[in-house]
Motif scaffolding. Sequence first.
Motif, short mmCIF file in Angstrom:
data_model
loop_
_atom_site.label_atom_id
_atom_site.label_comp_id
_atom_site.label_asym_id
_atom_site.label_seq_id
_atom_site.Cartn_x
_atom_site.Cartn_y
_atom_site.Cartn_z
N LEU A 1 36.13 -39.62 -26.50
CA LEU A 1 35.91 -38.36 -27.20
C LEU A 1 35.29 -38.59 -28.58
O LEU A 1 34.42 -37.84 -29.01
N TRP B 1 31.64 -39.43 -28.19
CA TRP B 1 30.84 -38.25 -27.87
C TRP B 1 30.67 -37.31 -29.06
O TRP B 1 29.88 -36.38 -29.01
N ILE C 1 32.67 -34.89 -30.39
CA ILE C 1 32.93 -33.56 -29.85
C ILE C 1 33.15 -32.53 -30.96
O ILE C 1 33.84 -32.78 -31.94
N ARG D 1 28.66 -29.97 -29.07
CA ARG D 1 29.12 -30.92 -28.06
C ARG D 1 30.50 -30.47 -27.60
O ARG D 1 31.44 -30.45 -28.40
N VAL E 1 33.78 -30.37 -24.79
CA VAL E 1 34.54 -30.90 -23.67
C VAL E 1 35.18 -29.71 -22.96
O VAL E 1 35.89 -28.92 -23.56
#
Length: 214
Positions: free
Chosen positions: A116, A119, A121, A199, A201
């Motif tokens: 995470l 990425w 997020i 971004r 999730v």
Amino acid sequence: MTLRGDMFQWAKTPFSWLLDFVYPPTCLVCKEVVENGDPICRSCFSKIQPFDEAEKLETLWISRHKTHPIYLDGFLAGFYFESNLQELLHLLKYQKERRLGTFFGRWLGRHLSTQLREWKIDWIVPVPLHPRKRRKRGYNQSELIARGVAAENAMTHIQNALKRTRNTPTNTGLSAVERIRNVSGAFVANPRLHFSGKRIVLIDDVITTGSTLN
């Protein structure tokens, strides 16, 4: 919640300490007393097999969507869906054991924290239930999991980013193609939020073919 070893423990009030003394909390699986107040004991939790084959999941997902575009950039899962976990998810979804949602969300948040962070997020977003189903259940289990993931990583949880516009039948028992058709056009984005460049999730409780997430 406060961390304790590999598991989690709710912060207790004087009343909850008294309640636990009179009615000690027990594991939802084996019914043994759980000293730290977790919904399941360490022994039962150890029998749930973590999923550590992200590349295999991605390959399988792509193979099942050969004739359909894939709109997700990556794929992560927490556990294999086997009997022990299936029992707990049933308790979470149908027996109002809401604490399991946050419990697993916090565990997932720790288990997937490295990915995470890589990425970068912006938002943690749960797959929504249809309002009718949410009213009947009283909560959205995916939202509870998403809250746990976000809390564990100090990330932003957006509860109302998506809305389910059709009360679709369950995907259980449907083929991959039927699942795609079943959820097609069932979700809309919140027009008051700005998604461009974010971004995100997307959190769901169970992934089978991935049609709902896609």
